[in-house]
Every structure is written in C-alpha cells, then in structure tokens.
Scaffold this motif. Structure first.
Motif, mmCIF file in Angstrom:
data_model
loop_
_atom_site.group_PDB
_atom_site.id
_atom_site.type_symbol
_atom_site.label_atom_id
_atom_site.label_comp_id
_atom_site.label_asym_id
_atom_site.label_seq_id
_atom_site.Cartn_x
_atom_site.Cartn_y
_atom_site.Cartn_z
ATOM 1 N N THR A 181 -0.911 -9.644 1.965
ATOM 2 C CA THR A 181 -0.926 -9.045 3.141
ATOM 3 C C THR A 181 -1.043 -7.542 2.851
ATOM 4 O OG1 THR A 181 0.003 -8.274 5.281
ATOM 5 C CG2 THR A 181 1.440 -9.451 3.843
ATOM 6 N N PRO A 182 -1.979 -6.806 4.032
ATOM 7 C CA PRO A 182 -1.642 -5.699 4.029
ATOM 8 C C PRO A 182 -0.129 -5.085 4.018
ATOM 9 C CG PRO A 182 -3.512 -5.729 5.238
ATOM 10 C CD PRO A 182 -2.698 -7.589 5.333
ATOM 11 N N ALA A 183 0.957 -5.910 4.565
ATOM 12 C CA ALA A 183 2.473 -5.214 5.092
ATOM 13 C C ALA A 183 2.682 -4.902 3.748
ATOM 14 C CB ALA A 183 3.245 -6.110 5.456
ATOM 15 N N TRP A 184 2.501 -5.154 2.619
ATOM 16 C CA TRP A 184 2.905 -4.994 1.164
ATOM 17 C C TRP A 184 2.406 -3.864 0.787
ATOM 18 C CZ3 TRP A 184 0.267 -8.945 -2.753
ATOM 19 C CH2 TRP A 184 1.446 -10.909 -2.088
ATOM 20 N N ALA A 185 1.522 -2.972 1.803
ATOM 21 C CA ALA A 185 1.739 -1.769 1.616
ATOM 22 C C ALA A 185 2.681 -0.637 2.148
ATOM 23 C CB ALA A 185 0.183 -0.918 2.417
ATOM 24 N N PHE A 186 3.533 -1.179 3.400
ATOM 25 C CA PHE A 186 5.170 -0.402 3.476
ATOM 26 C C PHE A 186 5.921 0.232 2.891
ATOM 27 C CE2 PHE A 186 5.147 -3.684 7.248
ATOM 28 C CZ PHE A 186 4.954 -2.402 7.838
ATOM 29 N N LEU A 187 6.006 -0.477 1.118
ATOM 30 C CA LEU A 187 6.052 0.375 -0.054
ATOM 31 C C LEU A 187 6.348 1.926 0.041
ATOM 32 C CD1 LEU A 187 5.742 -3.049 -2.389
ATOM 33 C CD2 LEU A 187 8.466 -2.057 -1.360
ATOM 34 N N GLY A 254 -0.120 -8.869 10.248
ATOM 35 C CA GLY A 254 -0.214 -7.775 9.179
ATOM 36 C C GLY A 254 -1.996 -7.161 9.145
ATOM 37 N N ALA A 255 -2.531 -7.207 9.820
ATOM 38 C CA ALA A 255 -4.017 -6.844 9.264
ATOM 39 C C ALA A 255 -3.451 -5.662 10.629
ATOM 40 C CB ALA A 255 -4.853 -8.060 10.008
ATOM 41 N N PHE A 256 -3.198 -5.505 11.048
ATOM 42 C CA PHE A 256 -2.876 -4.189 11.770
ATOM 43 C C PHE A 256 -2.113 -3.244 11.211
ATOM 44 C CE2 PHE A 256 -3.620 -7.433 15.352
ATOM 45 C CZ PHE A 256 -4.165 -6.504 16.402
ATOM 46 N N VAL A 257 -1.179 -3.789 10.389
ATOM 47 C CA VAL A 257 -0.847 -2.193 9.409
ATOM 48 C C VAL A 257 -1.493 -1.865 8.120
ATOM 49 C CG1 VAL A 257 0.420 -2.353 7.224
ATOM 50 C CG2 VAL A 257 0.764 -3.717 9.426
ATOM 51 N N ALA A 258 -3.277 -2.095 7.889
ATOM 52 C CA ALA A 258 -4.297 -1.883 7.494
ATOM 53 C C ALA A 258 -4.660 -0.348 8.345
ATOM 54 C CB ALA A 258 -5.064 -2.965 6.998
ATOM 55 N N VAL A 259 -4.485 -1.215 9.645
ATOM 56 C CA VAL A 259 -5.524 0.355 10.272
ATOM 57 C C VAL A 259 -4.440 1.773 10.315
ATOM 58 C CG1 VAL A 259 -5.698 1.112 12.456
ATOM 59 C CG2 VAL A 259 -5.718 -1.618 12.178
ATOM 60 N N GLY A 260 -2.775 1.262 10.322
ATOM 61 C CA GLY A 260 -2.389 2.892 9.827
ATOM 62 C C GLY A 260 -2.494 3.797 8.828
ATOM 63 N N PRO A 261 -3.110 3.915 6.864
ATOM 64 C CA PRO A 261 -3.345 4.517 6.132
ATOM 65 C C PRO A 261 -4.287 5.590 6.508
ATOM 66 C CG PRO A 261 -2.501 2.536 4.941
ATOM 67 C CD PRO A 261 -2.286 2.287 6.591
ATOM 68 N N PRO A 262 -5.991 4.672 7.930
ATOM 69 C CA PRO A 262 -6.395 6.082 7.474
ATOM 70 C C PRO A 262 -6.347 6.837 8.882
ATOM 71 C CG PRO A 262 -6.901 3.341 8.011
ATOM 72 C CD PRO A 262 -6.050 3.767 6.999
ATOM 73 N N GLY A 263 -5.312 5.753 9.540
ATOM 74 C CA GLY A 263 -5.244 6.770 11.108
ATOM 75 C C GLY A 263 -4.544 7.246 10.967
ATOM 76 N N PHE A 264 -3.175 7.709 10.305
ATOM 77 C CA PHE A 264 -2.155 8.385 9.948
ATOM 78 C C PHE A 264 -2.773 9.698 9.278
ATOM 79 C CE2 PHE A 264 0.752 4.869 11.576
ATOM 80 C CZ PHE A 264 2.136 5.880 11.882
ATOM 81 N N THR A 265 -3.508 9.868 8.523
ATOM 82 C CA THR A 265 -3.885 10.072 7.112
ATOM 83 C C THR A 265 -5.146 11.302 7.819
ATOM 84 O OG1 THR A 265 -3.625 8.392 5.780
ATOM 85 C CG2 THR A 265 -5.295 10.734 4.851
#
Length: 435
Positions: A181-187, A254-265
C-alpha cells in the motif's frame, strides 16, 4: 478375621432421603480482574491517531491559501491550529504513558509491519504545527523568526532520527508485494516534507541573511531525497494494482497517500524556486541568472508533478466508494483523504499566482470547502467510533497480559492458557482494582 470379612460385606452408606440429592461441594468462582477503561484506552492507543491531527492541520493550511482572506477566516484557522496542538499533546502523552506502563505493547506497535509505518507521522504532525506557528504566531509577535529558524533544524534532525531507524526496522523483514500500500511511504514522508517546511521558514527570514542559504539548500536536498524515494513507492503501487487490481478494504484509503509526494514536491519546488529567485542574486551565488533559471525550472517541474498528483487523485477516487469497507472500526484509515491532498490543492493557488489565472483561485476555493466538509464528517465519525469502543480500546486480557505491575497478578496454570481460551488468575485483589 471372619468378623472382618463380614464387616466388609455390609453397606455402611446412610440411606438418602427421598427428593434430596447428595450435597456436592461447589467450587468457589474465581474472581475476575477488573481493568479500568482508562487502562484499556492507553493500551489500545496507536500511532494511527496522528493522522487526525494532520487532517486538522490540513484544514488551516488549505484555508490559509485562500485569495480572499478576512479576519474571521484567520480566527477559524487559529482555532484549528490550537486544536491540532491539543491533539498532538494528547497523542504524544498517551503513547508515552503506554511506553511506561505497557512497554511490550509499545514495542509491538513499533515493530508491527502495518502499524509501525505510522510512527513517522509524529514528525509530520510536528511539521503542521511548525507551519501553523509561522502563519499565526510570528505575525502577532508571539514567536520570533530566530526561534523558527532553530525549529527548522530541530525538524530536520527529528525527521532523520525517526525515519532512518524505522526504515532499518521495516526493511529488516520481507514484505509481500500483494499486500503493498502507498501508506508504506510514510517511512520517508517526514524527509520529503522538509522542502515544504523550508519555504515556510524562508517567509520569515530575510533573503539577505546568510541563514537563508542554508535553509534553501537543505530544503532542496531533502525534498529531492524524499520525493525520489517515495516515487519508487508509487512505481511499486502501480505494479501492485496491475497484479491484484484496485486495493479494497482499509487499503483503499492508502491510494490517496500516493497523491502526497508529487503534490507536495510540486508545491515545494515552485515556492523554493521563488525564494531562490531572491536569495541567489542577493548573495551573488552561481551566476547572475541563477535565481531566474532555478525558478523557471521549478515552475516547469512543478507543473508536471501537479499533473501526476491530479491523475493519482482521481485514480484513487473513482473506485473508492465501491472498494472501501464502510465500518467504523476502520475510520482512522479514512483520514488519508485529507492531509495527502494538501500538496496539490495548495499548488492550485500557487499556479494561480504564477500564471495570474482567476480560475485557479476559484478551483482552490472549491477544494478548500470540500476539504473542510470531509474533515467535519471524519471528525464526527471518529468521535462516534471512539465512544462506541471501535477504536483505541484494548481487550481486558490484553491489558493484563502486558501489565508492568507484576504485583497485580501472578498467572496460575490455568491462567497461562487463558489467552488460548482458558480462564483463571490468582492475583492481588486490591492491586487489581487499580489496573
């Protein structure tokens, strides 16, 4: 001898009265150990509580970017800012009590392959508070820019101290691609958010100061580190759904967690590029045109990443209602609908300023209203789930098993099998009442 044999043949049992069964000794019922509701709450608390505060921070971060900004709106944002601080203190204090009273449970949560990925969220919650402090405490004079500069480096160190050990713990065990799940990227998220924190810090530090250079370069370094690491997670996410189809159940959030990296960057690059446009020429660094080049490159890169974030958002949104489990016990995962989307929503406002398009301001207003509505719904459902005991409530036997106070009980032979279906404890009654 003959007398003895005759004696053995006689029945010496007394005759039973009619209708009166022979009395049997009834065993004393084993007393049960009482576990207080507070102990069950402390034991049942988890790192998944921090997304509630992050979702609260998402509200005032998106509201602060509105084009039309009144004092009433600022007061509302300030309320959410203090609410976020209260939630952060509550979560941190409760988990600290859990570590002191039930260290086995605390260690278990950190090593858990699912719940352990939420540990770095304490750093992200701190980031939302730091951003709120810049927006609401510095303008009023309650906090000085020098203190904000110090907090920036505290955040960077905090992110490294939490992320790297958790990465070592998590990668020390194998993980199945089918459960990804993209939530693993929380690390990695706290290091990725250094750029977002950095450009907010640069809002209160003059570009002519030497300190601005350190903040700018550090922000770029960690933003690149965090984005590329999380981008690898996004690639694995695409491979996973190609293998198993859309994620369902609690993983659908968790699919919405994948939105975070490109959006915040995208947000960080454009804002940092605008700061580099001022800082580099002020100090005569690289070349006279370096600031303009950095800004132009950042806008172009940010625009492309904004498109990726928008795609991933709708990619997770369309199947969401049909895939997610609609149970109160899984309400905590639904908070992923809020904070990962802050990046691309705030980027809408920045793009509106950059290209001077009024449509972007209207779009940003609509998304801010939706964000606030989602927060209200999730907050109400979370409160209901809390009081119904669906979340943050451990079973009494789990509290007893992990209790630090060894004087409270000593498990008997039957007690040792109670967690496999048995029952029974020998214990200190007075101590047990205080668990």
């Amino acid at each position: 001898m003959e007398y003895y044999n005759n004696y053995q043949t006689h029945n010496l049992a007394l005759p039973e009265r009619a209708g009166q069964p022979r009395p049997t000794a009834s065993p004393e019922p084993e007393p049960s150990i009482k576990v207080s509701p507070l102990a069950r709450r402390i034991h049942g608390w988890s790192w998944q509580a921090f997304p509630i505060g992050m979702g609260t921070g998402a509200v005032y971060v998106t509201m602060s970017g509105l084009k039309q900004h009144s004092q009433v709106l600022t007061n509302v944002e300030t309320f959410f800012y203090f609410l976020n601080i209260a939630l952060f203190v509550l979560n941190t204090t409760t988990l600290l009590l859990q570590l002191i009273l039930y260290p086995k449970q605390a260690i278990r949560l950190i090593k858990d392959p699912v719940k352990g990925i939420f540990v770095p969220l304490i750093v992200l919650s701190f980031a939302t508070i730091l951003i709120g402090t810049i927006k609401y405490a510095v303008p009023t004079g309650h906090v000085q820019p020098g203190f904000i500069y110090a907090l920036f480096w505290v955040y960077v160190v905090f992110a490294c101290l939490v992320c790297f050990p958790m990465l070592m713990v998590w990668f020390n065990s194998p993980h199945d691609l089918k459960t990804f799940t993209p939530a693993w990227a929380f690390l990695v998220f706290p290091m990725m958010l250094v750029g977002v924190v950095g450009f907010n810090v640069l809002d209160v530090i003059p570009s002519t100061e030497q300190r601005a250079i350190g903040v700018l370069l550090t922000s770029y370094v960690f933003q690149g580190l965090g984005f590329f690491m999380t981008f690898f997670y996004i690639c694995i996410y695409i491979i996973r759904i190609m293998t198993t189809g859309f994620m369902d159940g609690h993983q659908a959030n968790g699919a919405f967690v994948a939105v975070g990296p490109p959006g915040f960057t995208a947000l960080a690059l454009i804002k940092l590029g605008a700061k580099a446009r001022e800082i580099l020429p002020a100090h005569g660094l690289v070349s006279p045109a370096a600031g303009e080049i950095w800004f132009a490159t950042s806008v172009m890169s940010g625009l492309m990443l904004f498109g990726l974030a928008l795609f991933l958002f709708f990619f997770g949104l369309f199947p969401y209602w049909f895939k997610v489990h609609k149970h109160l016990k899984e309400i905590l995962g639904c908070w992923a609908l809020t904070f990962p989307n802050v990046g691309w929503i705030s980027t809408i406002r920045v793009l509106g300023d950059t290209f001077e398009l009024e449509g972007f301001f209207t779009w940003h207003l609509i998304m801010t209203v939706i964000m606030c509505t989602v927060w209200v719904v999730l907050f109400v459902l979370t409160v209901v789930a809390f009081f119904k005991g669906k979340i943050f409530l451990a079973k009494p036997e789990e509290v007893i098993q992990d209790s630090v106070d060894r004087k409270i009980f000593s498990p008997s032979a039957s007690a040792r099998s109670s967690f496999q279906g048995g029952a029974g404890y020998s214990y200190n009654k007075e101590a047990a009442n205080h668990v």
